[in-house]
Design a protein around this motif. Structure first.
Motif, PDB file in Angstrom:
ATOM      1  N   GLU A 156       0.828  -1.204   0.000  1.00 56.42           N
ATOM      2  CA  GLU A 156       0.000   0.000   0.000  1.00 56.42           C
ATOM      3  C   GLU A 156       0.862   1.253   0.000  1.00 56.42           C
ATOM      4  O   GLU A 156       1.855   1.325   0.717  1.00 56.42           O
ATOM      5  N   GLY A 157       0.439   2.219  -0.794  1.00 55.52           N
ATOM      6  CA  GLY A 157       1.139   3.505  -0.801  1.00 55.52           C
ATOM      7  C   GLY A 157       2.212   3.618  -1.850  1.00 55.52           C
ATOM      8  O   GLY A 157       2.830   4.656  -1.996  1.00 55.52           O
ATOM      9  N   LYS A 158       2.442   2.543  -2.592  1.00 55.97           N
ATOM     10  CA  LYS A 158       3.476   2.596  -3.639  1.00 55.97           C
ATOM     11  C   LYS A 158       3.058   3.560  -4.737  1.00 55.97           C
ATOM     12  O   LYS A 158       1.897   3.632  -5.111  1.00 55.97           O
ATOM     13  N   GLU A 159       4.009   4.285  -5.261  1.00 54.00           N
ATOM     14  CA  GLU A 159       3.718   5.184  -6.385  1.00 54.00           C
ATOM     15  C   GLU A 159       4.666   4.838  -7.518  1.00 54.00           C
ATOM     16  O   GLU A 159       5.848   4.642  -7.295  1.00 54.00           O
ATOM     17  N   ALA A 220      14.107   0.673  -4.516  1.00 57.93           N
ATOM     18  CA  ALA A 220      13.036   0.860  -3.525  1.00 57.93           C
ATOM     19  C   ALA A 220      12.537   2.302  -3.566  1.00 57.93           C
ATOM     20  O   ALA A 220      11.328   2.562  -3.494  1.00 57.93           O
ATOM     21  N   THR A 221      13.474   3.238  -3.707  1.00 53.69           N
ATOM     22  CA  THR A 221      13.111   4.661  -3.677  1.00 53.69           C
ATOM     23  C   THR A 221      12.252   5.054  -4.880  1.00 53.69           C
ATOM     24  O   THR A 221      11.225   5.724  -4.719  1.00 53.69           O
ATOM     25  N   VAL A 222      12.663   4.646  -6.079  1.00 54.97           N
ATOM     26  CA  VAL A 222      11.918   5.095  -7.275  1.00 54.97           C
ATOM     27  C   VAL A 222      10.511   4.494  -7.340  1.00 54.97           C
ATOM     28  O   VAL A 222       9.646   5.034  -8.010  1.00 54.97           O
ATOM     29  N   VAL A 223      10.323   3.380  -6.653  1.00 58.64           N
ATOM     30  CA  VAL A 223       8.984   2.789  -6.646  1.00 58.64           C
ATOM     31  C   VAL A 223       8.072   3.545  -5.668  1.00 58.64           C
ATOM     32  O   VAL A 223       6.864   3.612  -5.858  1.00 58.64           O
ATOM     33  N   TRP A 224       8.658   4.132  -4.645  1.00 61.13           N
ATOM     34  CA  TRP A 224       7.854   4.745  -3.591  1.00 61.13           C
ATOM     35  C   TRP A 224       7.714   6.259  -3.686  1.00 61.13           C
ATOM     36  O   TRP A 224       6.789   6.824  -3.119  1.00 61.13           O
ATOM     37  N   VAL A 225       8.626   6.916  -4.329  1.00 62.98           N
ATOM     38  CA  VAL A 225       8.591   8.388  -4.329  1.00 62.98           C
ATOM     39  C   VAL A 225       8.593   8.930  -5.757  1.00 62.98           C
ATOM     40  O   VAL A 225       9.405   8.488  -6.573  1.00 62.98           O
ATOM     41  N   PRO A 226       7.696   9.868  -6.067  1.00 66.47           N
ATOM     42  CA  PRO A 226       7.723  10.466  -7.417  1.00 66.47           C
ATOM     43  C   PRO A 226       9.065  11.165  -7.661  1.00 66.47           C
ATOM     44  O   PRO A 226       9.605  11.814  -6.769  1.00 66.47           O
ATOM     45  N   MET A 227       9.551  11.030  -8.882  1.00 61.26           N
ATOM     46  CA  MET A 227      10.874  11.583  -9.195  1.00 61.26           C
ATOM     47  C   MET A 227      10.926  13.089  -9.016  1.00 61.26           C
ATOM     48  O   MET A 227      11.956  13.640  -8.636  1.00 61.26           O
ATOM     49  N   GLU A 228       9.817  13.738  -9.297  1.00 61.66           N
ATOM     50  CA  GLU A 228       9.796  15.196  -9.163  1.00 61.66           C
ATOM     51  C   GLU A 228      10.093  15.599  -7.722  1.00 61.66           C
ATOM     52  O   GLU A 228      10.866  16.522  -7.462  1.00 61.66           O
ATOM     53  N   ARG A 229       9.500  14.867  -6.782  1.00 61.31           N
ATOM     54  CA  ARG A 229       9.728  15.187  -5.371  1.00 61.31           C
ATOM     55  C   ARG A 229      11.166  14.864  -4.965  1.00 61.31           C
ATOM     56  O   ARG A 229      11.770  15.575  -4.178  1.00 61.31           O
ATOM     57  N   ARG A 242      10.363   8.083   4.853  1.00 60.24           N
ATOM     58  CA  ARG A 242       9.040   8.469   5.357  1.00 60.24           C
ATOM     59  C   ARG A 242       7.929   7.894   4.477  1.00 60.24           C
ATOM     60  O   ARG A 242       6.892   7.469   4.963  1.00 60.24           O
ATOM     61  N   HIS A 243       8.143   7.889   3.148  1.00 60.28           N
ATOM     62  CA  HIS A 243       7.150   7.332   2.231  1.00 60.28           C
ATOM     63  C   HIS A 243       6.984   5.834   2.485  1.00 60.28           C
ATOM     64  O   HIS A 243       5.876   5.310   2.391  1.00 60.28           O
ATOM     65  N   GLY A 249      10.081   4.925   9.676  1.00 60.24           N
ATOM     66  CA  GLY A 249      11.029   4.884   8.553  1.00 60.24           C
ATOM     67  C   GLY A 249      12.038   6.005   8.654  1.00 60.24           C
ATOM     68  O   GLY A 249      13.243   5.803   8.452  1.00 60.24           O
ATOM     69  N   ALA A 250      11.535   7.211   8.991  1.00 56.96           N
ATOM     70  CA  ALA A 250      12.447   8.353   9.143  1.00 56.96           C
ATOM     71  C   ALA A 250      13.422   8.108  10.293  1.00 56.96           C
ATOM     72  O   ALA A 250      14.597   8.471  10.203  1.00 56.96           O
ATOM     73  N   ALA A 251      12.917   7.476  11.365  1.00 56.35           N
ATOM     74  CA  ALA A 251      13.798   7.194  12.509  1.00 56.35           C
ATOM     75  C   ALA A 251      14.878   6.190  12.113  1.00 56.35           C
ATOM     76  O   ALA A 251      16.051   6.346  12.491  1.00 56.35           O
ATOM     77  N   ILE A 252      14.494   5.172  11.343  1.00 58.14           N
ATOM     78  CA  ILE A 252      15.479   4.167  10.916  1.00 58.14           C
ATOM     79  C   ILE A 252      16.524   4.818  10.003  1.00 58.14           C
ATOM     80  O   ILE A 252      17.732   4.611  10.169  1.00 58.14           O
ATOM     81  N   MET A 253      16.056   5.622   9.047  1.00 65.90           N
ATOM     82  CA  MET A 253      17.008   6.290   8.149  1.00 65.90           C
ATOM     83  C   MET A 253      17.846   7.316   8.918  1.00 65.90           C
ATOM     84  O   MET A 253      19.036   7.501   8.637  1.00 65.90           O
ATOM     85  N   GLY A 254      17.213   7.965   9.901  1.00 67.88           N
ATOM     86  CA  GLY A 254      17.954   8.927  10.733  1.00 67.88           C
ATOM     87  C   GLY A 254      19.082   8.237  11.472  1.00 67.88           C
ATOM     88  O   GLY A 254      20.197   8.757  11.557  1.00 67.88           O
TER      89      GLY A 254
END
Lengths: 422, 96
Positions: A156-159, A220-229, A242-243, A249-254
């Protein structure tokens, strides 16, 4: 602590540092999946560089004025990057702690505390400091792998990212920035114990593992986040995290970003005495400098603290300095390959065809790196400032080396300042 | 041994001093008007309020967040954007 583990951890820490993740995320936003493809294309060049050039040995690379210029390029790139990137990464780590973990904790105070902790560790417990590298690199790698796993698992939430239409020239120059991802890995050659096994194979393994992780993270990133963003974000790795998993997720990446930043700064503290030792062995700095490993560490810590205090972290000039140092590093690798090209007929056990093949590979690597250097410089929005910074830095480092060599030459010291050998 | 402890103490003191400077706001104007965050929070959403995000360098690039409704402007180009905003508006600029 086995020396090869520290070398491996340093390369991985470098490849997963916040600096690299930002370059990767921005590149993905501009060039899409062509960016990780370009990473894979660059990998053999850097593996060849790691295996064929021993950066920590003190054999002459070139003689005469060319040698001084080349030593100036290397010293400016390495020391410049150590100071500027440390300041940048510590500032970024401070922001992560402040914005992801503890809103009440001043970001610059965290940056200084981290710097102080790593400096004291390297100064007072130099035997323990290398043990931190595998721990920090392990945290960074595990955190990124966890996010990759979550990205694959979640549905869910994939773009599906839309492709950005960039002019072909700009897209090509964006692809050239893949060189930034690998540049600087050879710092690992200076963190190993003296007289340990050659670091080349370990660095090559580190480059391979790191590249694999980065390619997986890219997918993983390109599947979840629009390239423009992605292309507009200044923290694309945190955005992607975060996506994928929201606040956790932000805490893990942090955690990954802070661990990798700490690993990098620790690696600079570990490496700098051996970098000075190499220069002293070549007669470029007084030998007394090499006999006191605490001195270069203290100077590094002081320079980084001064940069943070002077507000450089809040200045766009810091990015120009960091890019300038990285570009000089790329240029240095390219020129190093060129010098190998000039000496293909050195005595050795290899057959003539093997020598020719190796020489051809050195030529190819040099061409690849120097063209990449040119492409990045030509597309940089701050090209003039960047060129000025590089010219001033190399001139200053070359002049300082020349003066110190004349002032502090000791009997028996090497006369050439270059530093590479097969 | 004692000498080493003194060296360590001096180094820690230097860093503590540097760190204390780093948490102190640097002001370049003589008497800039300041606004507390709670005061600003109450004003958010007001049509007469303009919030300008003038952070630069890592202060901008390393941060994930900005104040809701803030407009991004570059501090070095203040001459270019200063006239864009009506003088009867309350303009709040933040830079860190």
């Amino acid at each position: 602590m086995p020396s090869h583990l520290v070398v491996l951890a340093t390369v991985l820490g470098f490849l997963l540092s916040p600096e690299t993740l930002v370059i990767l995320g921005t590149g993905l936003g501009r060039a899409g999946t062509a960016f990780p493809a370009a990473l894979v294309l660059c990998l053999p060049v850097y593996v060849f560089t790691a295996c064929k050039l021993d950066f920590s040995q003190a054999k002459p690379l070139a003689s005469g004025p060319g040698g001084f210029a080349l030593a100036g390029v290397a010293a400016c790139a390495r020391f410049g990057y150590a100071v500027c990137a440390s300041a940048g990464m510590l500032a970024s780590a401070g922001f992560v702690v402040n914005e992801v973990f503890f809103y009440w904790f001043p970001n610059f105070l965290f940056a200084h505390l981290l710097l102080l902790s790593l400096f004291v560790l390297n100064w007072r417990a130099p035997v323990q400091a290398p043990k931190l590298m595998p721990i920090l690199a392990g945290i960074a790698v595990s955190a990124v792998l966890l996010l990759i796993g979550a990205a694959l698992w979640q549905q869910e939430g994939k773009e599906i990212a839309n492709r950005l239409d960039l002019p072909p020239g700009l897209a090509l120059c964006s692809l050239a920035t893949t060189l930034f991802v690998f540049t600087g890995f050879d710092l690992a050659a200076f963190v190993r114990k003296k007289n340990a096994d050659p670091p080349g194979p370990r660095m090559a393994i580190g480059l391979g593992i790191g590249c694999l992780v980065l390619v997986a993270w890219s997918m993983a990133t390109v599947v979840w986040v629009p390239m423009e963003r992605l292309s507009q974000s200044t923290v694309p790795h945190l955005l992607a995290a975060r996506h994928i998993l929201g606040a956790p997720g932000a805490a893990i990446m942090g955690l990954a970003a802070v661990a990798a930043a700490a690993a990098m700064v620790n690696a600079f503290f570990l490496a700098i005495p051996q970098m000075v030792d190499q220069l002293a062995g070549q007669g470029s700095v007084p030998p007394a400098w090499a006999s006191r490993p605490a001195l270069p560490r203290f100077l590094l810590a002081g320079a980084v603290a001064a940069m943070l205090l002077s507000g450089m972290a809040g200045s766009p000039n810091l990015e120009i300095l960091i890019r300038g140092a990285l570009l000089l590093w790329i240029l240095y690798h390219g020129l190093a390959h060129l010098t190998r090209l000039r000496r293909p007929a050195e005595a050795g056990p290899h057959s003539i065809p093997a020598k020719r093949a190796t020489s051809l590979c050195h030529g190819g690597a040099a061409t690849f790196l120097i063209i990449g250097f040119g492409a990045i410089v030509s597309a940089d929005p701050d090209r003039d400032q960047l060129l000025a910074v590089m010219a001033i830095g190399v001139a200053a480092a070359g002049s300082a080396g020349f003066v110190l060599t004349r002032a502090g030459r000791r009997p028996g010291a090497a006369r050439d300042p270059g530093a590479l050998a097969d | 041994m004692r000498g080493n402890r003194i060296q360590l103490g001096i180094a820690v003191a230097i860093f503590a001093l540097l760190a204390s400077f780093s948490t102190t706001p640097v002001l370049y104007a003589a008497d800039p008007l300041r606004i507390e965050k709670n005061e600003l929070k109450e004003m958010l959403g007001s049509p007469s309020l303009v919030i300008i995000d003038a952070r630069a360098g890592r202060d901008w690039t390393s941060s994930e967040f900005k104040i809701k409704g803030a407009v991004r402007e570059e501090a070095e180009k203040v001459d270019q954007w200063a006239t864009k905003y009506a003088k009867d508006k309350t303009i709040v600029i933040y830079c860190a």
